[in-house]
Design an enzyme around this catalytic site. Structure first.
Site, mmCIF file in Angstrom:
data_model
loop_
_atom_site.group_PDB
_atom_site.id
_atom_site.type_symbol
_atom_site.label_atom_id
_atom_site.label_comp_id
_atom_site.label_asym_id
_atom_site.label_seq_id
_atom_site.Cartn_x
_atom_site.Cartn_y
_atom_site.Cartn_z
ATOM 1 N N SER A 198 51.345 33.288 30.023
ATOM 2 C CA SER A 198 51.708 32.679 31.290
ATOM 3 C C SER A 198 51.723 33.724 32.410
ATOM 4 O O SER A 198 51.214 33.487 33.508
ATOM 5 C CB SER A 198 53.078 32.014 31.170
ATOM 6 O OG SER A 198 53.387 31.334 32.351
ATOM 7 N N THR A 204 53.611 26.580 35.610
ATOM 8 C CA THR A 204 55.018 26.942 35.594
ATOM 9 C C THR A 204 55.210 28.080 34.600
ATOM 10 O O THR A 204 54.589 28.107 33.534
ATOM 11 C CB THR A 204 55.933 25.721 35.333
ATOM 12 O OG1 THR A 204 57.293 26.143 35.477
ATOM 13 C CG2 THR A 204 55.733 25.086 33.968
ATOM 14 N N GLU A 205 56.046 29.060 34.988
ATOM 15 C CA GLU A 205 56.105 30.347 34.292
ATOM 16 C C GLU A 205 56.463 30.243 32.820
ATOM 17 O O GLU A 205 56.094 31.100 32.030
ATOM 18 C CB GLU A 205 57.151 31.271 34.941
ATOM 19 C CG GLU A 205 56.910 31.650 36.363
ATOM 20 C CD GLU A 205 57.655 30.707 37.291
ATOM 21 O OE1 GLU A 205 57.221 29.542 37.399
ATOM 22 O OE2 GLU A 205 58.635 31.119 37.899
ATOM 23 N N ASN A 206 57.250 29.225 32.460
ATOM 24 C CA ASN A 206 57.674 29.158 31.068
ATOM 25 C C ASN A 206 56.563 28.691 30.135
ATOM 26 O O ASN A 206 56.773 28.644 28.925
ATOM 27 C CB ASN A 206 58.933 28.291 30.920
ATOM 28 C CG ASN A 206 58.768 26.915 31.506
ATOM 29 O OD1 ASN A 206 58.252 26.759 32.606
ATOM 30 N ND2 ASN A 206 59.180 25.910 30.772
#
Lengths: 233, 240
Positions: free
Chosen positions: A99, A57-59
């Site tokens: 990320s 997940t990008e965060n």
């Protein structure tokens, strides 16, 4: 050409969860995968047994699991959709630049996104439909570059019946020439050499009917397989 | 070298009118709510700082934090990737009324621009955004046959960030996914203020566990049991 009416179409087309199920069948054991917010997230539920998949997940999390029970949320631990998540054993946490290095640097095996339109050359439009309102892009423009495969999961036609697979996108672009495969409510279509190549279609739909619901030419290379998904509520 | 440990109000006094301020966090995760509210207290008392440019992934939610700053008229411009959250009325109203500027940046490009500033890299090329309206007017160059867009570093006068544990050298650790933009912003700002849940003596953090080395941090504020923005929003809190 036989035209299918919207009522019949509604009865035979796959639901969002069924499209997610179909997309999940293609995820390989050991893959690193990013699922977009919304319908693509459903894919994780239908991951075939015995395959180990690590979700990004990008965060800044690799290896997140199910949502926690209500009341057990820790709001420092969320996904890109700002929903509370849990960590699987072996998870890793990192900052935002690392990320997106995983994304752009070609380290993810697959990214799956939603779409307003996909063109036959692999262009994607999925971040805004016009110039009104407040624009917001998030990570979509980064996610479409770098993953080894970038797939779209979408209804075959829009709510007002217009094809979402088109010759050229008319909505603002998210990325150019970036999509490799599209899972729709009616078919599975690859994008190869700037063409839509039909791989699978629903058995109750003729090729001509499917073509009439598609905004660009569907090419057939080998045999077109039957698209089947189990009934899922 | 020791970094300064300060009370909240003193820590935010470095921010002047027209400052460019990075604020950490992704949604409510990692948002330094006490530092932001100390800045709002100062504005309410003195009318300053105003005309701020704020760099954050989002543009505030509800009526606390960045949303409260926007609603109160402290913010001239937002640089962010996703200003359209479910309850982002403060920003939406100002934006649609033409009362706030927006520089919209793809999320990964935003992170990398901040990192580049901290690393002394004036510009870089990325495929993200090529062929889209967000790349209009930008320099494009092909690498290995792939068209890429030139993006510039993104610096700030001050960064307000949230960490978990600090020692008096300013070495920082983070809690869970609250890390997100903080390590990058610490590097990219001229003056970084970190609010931390716990302040320990040197040696209190294993050097192998330090995420942000203290060289990137100018001031630390200890805020035990910090508030979580998400919970404030759910409780309907209003800091305007």
């Amino acid at each position: 050409m036989s035209i299918i009416n919207p009522e019949n179409l509604k009865q035979i087309k796959l639901t969002n969860t069924q499209i997610a199920w179909r997309a999940a069948q293609d995820i390989q054991d050991g893959a690193y995968v990013n699922l977009g917010i919304g319908i693509p997230e459903l894919i994780a539920r239908y991951q075939p047994q015995g395959r180990q998949v690590t979700y990004h997940t990008e965060n800044g999390v690799l290896g997140f699991g199910e949502a926690p029970a209500e009341g057990r949320e820790d709001w420092d631990l969320i996904n890109a959709g700002k929903k509370a998540i849990t960590l699987n054993n072996g998870a890793a946490i990192f900052h935002h630049a690392d990320s997106f290095a995983m994304v752009r640097g070609g380290h993810l095996d697959l990214a799956v996104l939603g779409a307003y339109q996909v063109s036959q050359t692999g262009d994607l439009a999925n971040w805004r439909v016009g110039s009104k309102g407040v624009p917001a892009v998030g990570g979509a423009m980064d996610l479409v570059h770098g993953a080894k495969a970038v797939a779209v999961i979408t209804d075959h036609v829009s709510k007002d019946g217009k094809p979402k697979l088109v010759e050229q996108c008319t909505f603002p672009l998210t990325g150019v020439g970036c999509i490799t495969r599209v899972y729709t409510s009616l078919a599975v279509v690859d994008i190869q050499h700037q063409k839509f190549v039909l791989r699978e279609k629903l058995p109750d739909l003729s090729f001509e009917q499917l073509q009439s619901l598609t905004g660009a030419t569907l090419h057939v290379e080998n045999e077109v397989a039957t698209l089947n998904a189990p009934p899922i509520d | 070298m020791n970094c300064t440990t300060l009370p909240l109000a003193d820590a935010v006094s470095v921010i002047e009118d027209n400052s460019v301020v990075m604020i950490s966090g992704f949604g409510g995760s990692g948002t330094p709510i006490e530092l932001i509210h100390a800045l709002i207290d100062r504005f309410k008392a003195s009318g300053s700082p105003n005309n701020l440019t704020i760099i954050n992934n989002n543009a505030g939610t509800g009526k606390v934090g960045i949303a409260a700053m926007i609603k109160l008229g402290m913010v001239k411009k937002m640089i962010c990737s996703f200003p359209r959250s479910s309850d982002a009325h403060a920003f939406s109203e100002k934006y649609l009324a033409g009362e706030i500027e927006l520089e919209l940046v793809p999320q990964g490009t935003l992170a990398e621009r901040i990192r580049a500033a901290g690393a002394g890299i004036p510009a870089f090329f990325t495929p993200a955004g090529f062929g889209t309206e967000l790349a209009e007017g930008k320099t494009v160059q092909e690498f290995d046959g792939k068209p890429c867009v030139m993006e510039h570093w993104l610096k700030a006068d001050v960064a307000l960030i949230k960490a978990d544990i600090a020692d008096s050298h300013g070495n920082l650790t983070y809690r869970l996914a609250a890390r997100n933009f903080s390590p990058l912003m610490c590097m990219a700002a001229h003056h970084t203020v970190a609010q931390v849940s716990q302040l320990v003596n040197p040696g209190g953090i294993n050097p192998e566990h330090v995420v942000t080395p203290g060289i990137f941090v100018e001031a630390v504020v200890e805020v035990p049991n910090p508030k979580q923005e998400e919970l404030l929003i759910r409780a309907g809190e209003d800091y305007t």
